[in-house]
Design a protein around this motif. Sequence first.
Motif, PDB file in Angstrom:
ATOM      1  N   GLY A   1       0.836  -1.191   0.000  1.00 19.15           N
ATOM      2  CA  GLY A   1       0.000   0.000   0.000  1.00 19.15           C
ATOM      3  C   GLY A   1       0.871   1.240   0.000  1.00 19.15           C
ATOM      4  O   GLY A   1       2.098   1.157   0.112  1.00 19.15           O
ATOM      5  N   TRP A   2       0.238   2.384  -0.110  1.00 18.85           N
ATOM      6  CA  TRP A   2       0.956   3.656  -0.174  1.00 18.85           C
ATOM      7  C   TRP A   2       0.500   4.563   0.956  1.00 18.85           C
ATOM      8  O   TRP A   2      -0.680   4.566   1.318  1.00 18.85           O
ATOM      9  N   ILE A   3       1.454   5.324   1.472  1.00 21.48           N
ATOM     10  CA  ILE A   3       1.127   6.362   2.439  1.00 21.48           C
ATOM     11  C   ILE A   3       1.799   7.663   2.013  1.00 21.48           C
ATOM     12  O   ILE A   3       2.780   7.654   1.265  1.00 21.48           O
ATOM     13  N   SER A   4       1.240   8.761   2.473  1.00 23.87           N
ATOM     14  CA  SER A   4       1.889  10.061   2.373  1.00 23.87           C
ATOM     15  C   SER A   4       2.411  10.362   3.764  1.00 23.87           C
ATOM     16  O   SER A   4       1.666  10.254   4.749  1.00 23.87           O
ATOM     17  N   LEU A   5       3.688  10.700   3.869  1.00 25.28           N
ATOM     18  CA  LEU A   5       4.314  10.944   5.155  1.00 25.28           C
ATOM     19  C   LEU A   5       5.075  12.264   5.088  1.00 25.28           C
ATOM     20  O   LEU A   5       5.931  12.431   4.221  1.00 25.28           O
ATOM     21  N   THR A   6       4.741  13.190   5.975  1.00 25.72           N
ATOM     22  CA  THR A   6       5.423  14.478   6.035  1.00 25.72           C
ATOM     23  C   THR A   6       6.154  14.577   7.364  1.00 25.72           C
ATOM     24  O   THR A   6       5.546  14.444   8.428  1.00 25.72           O
ATOM     25  N   ILE A   7       7.469  14.811   7.280  1.00 24.66           N
ATOM     26  CA  ILE A   7       8.301  14.935   8.478  1.00 24.66           C
ATOM     27  C   ILE A   7       8.956  16.313   8.482  1.00 24.66           C
ATOM     28  O   ILE A   7       9.032  16.982   7.443  1.00 24.66           O
ATOM     29  N   ARG A   8       9.438  16.704   9.652  1.00 24.07           N
ATOM     30  CA  ARG A   8      10.088  18.007   9.799  1.00 24.07           C
ATOM     31  C   ARG A   8      11.456  17.863  10.471  1.00 24.07           C
ATOM     32  O   ARG A   8      11.848  18.682  11.282  1.00 24.07           O
ATOM     33  N   GLU A   9      12.128  16.795  10.159  1.00 26.03           N
ATOM     34  CA  GLU A   9      13.494  16.557  10.609  1.00 26.03           C
ATOM     35  C   GLU A   9      14.160  15.734   9.524  1.00 26.03           C
ATOM     36  O   GLU A   9      13.521  15.402   8.537  1.00 26.03           O
ATOM     37  N   GLY A  10      15.417  15.403   9.679  1.00 22.80           N
ATOM     38  CA  GLY A  10      16.085  14.711   8.588  1.00 22.80           C
ATOM     39  C   GLY A  10      17.150  13.744   9.050  1.00 22.80           C
ATOM     40  O   GLY A  10      18.303  13.882   8.677  1.00 22.80           O
ATOM     41  N   ARG A  11      16.766  12.779   9.828  1.00 17.54           N
ATOM     42  CA  ARG A  11      17.741  11.771  10.258  1.00 17.54           C
ATOM     43  C   ARG A  11      18.060  10.819   9.110  1.00 17.54           C
ATOM     44  O   ARG A  11      17.272  10.666   8.178  1.00 17.54           O
ATOM     45  N   ASN A  12      19.188  10.162   9.238  1.00 17.27           N
ATOM     46  CA  ASN A  12      19.616   9.206   8.215  1.00 17.27           C
ATOM     47  C   ASN A  12      18.570   8.101   8.036  1.00 17.27           C
ATOM     48  O   ASN A  12      18.193   7.434   9.001  1.00 17.27           O
ATOM     49  N   ARG A  13      18.098   7.937   6.805  1.00 17.89           N
ATOM     50  CA  ARG A  13      17.133   6.895   6.425  1.00 17.89           C
ATOM     51  C   ARG A  13      15.911   6.878   7.343  1.00 17.89           C
ATOM     52  O   ARG A  13      15.332   5.846   7.644  1.00 17.89           O
ATOM     53  N   GLN A  14      15.503   8.056   7.773  1.00 15.91           N
ATOM     54  CA  GLN A  14      14.454   8.194   8.775  1.00 15.91           C
ATOM     55  C   GLN A  14      13.118   7.601   8.348  1.00 15.91           C
ATOM     56  O   GLN A  14      12.486   6.869   9.119  1.00 15.91           O
ATOM     57  N   VAL A  15      12.655   7.906   7.155  1.00 12.82           N
ATOM     58  CA  VAL A  15      11.343   7.407   6.733  1.00 12.82           C
ATOM     59  C   VAL A  15      11.346   5.888   6.698  1.00 12.82           C
ATOM     60  O   VAL A  15      10.411   5.243   7.195  1.00 12.82           O
ATOM     61  N   ARG A  16      12.372   5.302   6.155  1.00 15.46           N
ATOM     62  CA  ARG A  16      12.469   3.837   6.109  1.00 15.46           C
ATOM     63  C   ARG A  16      12.464   3.240   7.513  1.00 15.46           C
ATOM     64  O   ARG A  16      11.816   2.219   7.767  1.00 15.46           O
ATOM     65  N   ARG A  17      13.182   3.858   8.418  1.00 24.08           N
ATOM     66  CA  ARG A  17      13.232   3.348   9.788  1.00 24.08           C
ATOM     67  C   ARG A  17      11.893   3.541  10.494  1.00 24.08           C
ATOM     68  O   ARG A  17      11.479   2.685  11.283  1.00 24.08           O
ATOM     69  N   MET A  18      11.203   4.632  10.204  1.00 21.57           N
ATOM     70  CA  MET A  18       9.893   4.873  10.834  1.00 21.57           C
ATOM     71  C   MET A  18       8.862   3.848  10.379  1.00 21.57           C
ATOM     72  O   MET A  18       8.133   3.294  11.198  1.00 21.57           O
ATOM     73  N   THR A  19       8.793   3.596   9.071  1.00 21.14           N
ATOM     74  CA  THR A  19       7.788   2.636   8.598  1.00 21.14           C
ATOM     75  C   THR A  19       8.103   1.227   9.095  1.00 21.14           C
ATOM     76  O   THR A  19       7.197   0.477   9.451  1.00 21.14           O
TER      77      THR A  19
END
Length: 180
Positions: free
Chosen positions: A128-146
């Motif tokens: 499935g797909w999600i839209s994710l908006t973050i306001r920081e920039g850690r290394n590979r953050q989105v991948r680690r969050m999901t």
Amino acid sequence: MSRLIQFNKPHGVICQFSRDGDRPTLADFVDVPGVYPAGRLDHDSEGLVLLTADGRLQARIADPKFKMAKTYLVQVEGTITEDALAALRNGVQLQDGMTRPAEASAIADPDLWPRDPPVRFRKTVTDGWISLTIREGRNRQVRRMTAAVGFPTLRLVRWAVGPWSLDALPLGQWREVDAG
């Protein structure tokens, strides 16, 4: 006025101008002297990269202290649940600490260019797909969050940074825009 370039980075491109082995770099696509990326995208991520020669603008875009919103379209393994989205919205505990709350929602499959190489497909596993908006920039953050909420990332496309978005910018192409 500061020069600002939007580039739609393909999968596999290194987000730097200097050569790194055989892999393609920004220099293979953007022939504009004196500009540098304001932030980076991993080689296995796609989408919007902003480039500028203005150090202040670069800092405003890339430095986490300015909390500039970055929106990603994320293909995840499995059918995302409301509990997982709520966890993303509240912040997720990662090894390097708690993330800031994100904006997260399930979305229909976006109309994107085909990825090369294609994302692996398995008949027995949904995605499935999600839209994710973050306001920081850690290394590979989105991948680690999901992954932390149980839905590993299969494909990651940065769609927008602050007021700038890909809109109809073709893959591998760039355009100059108003820096605002």
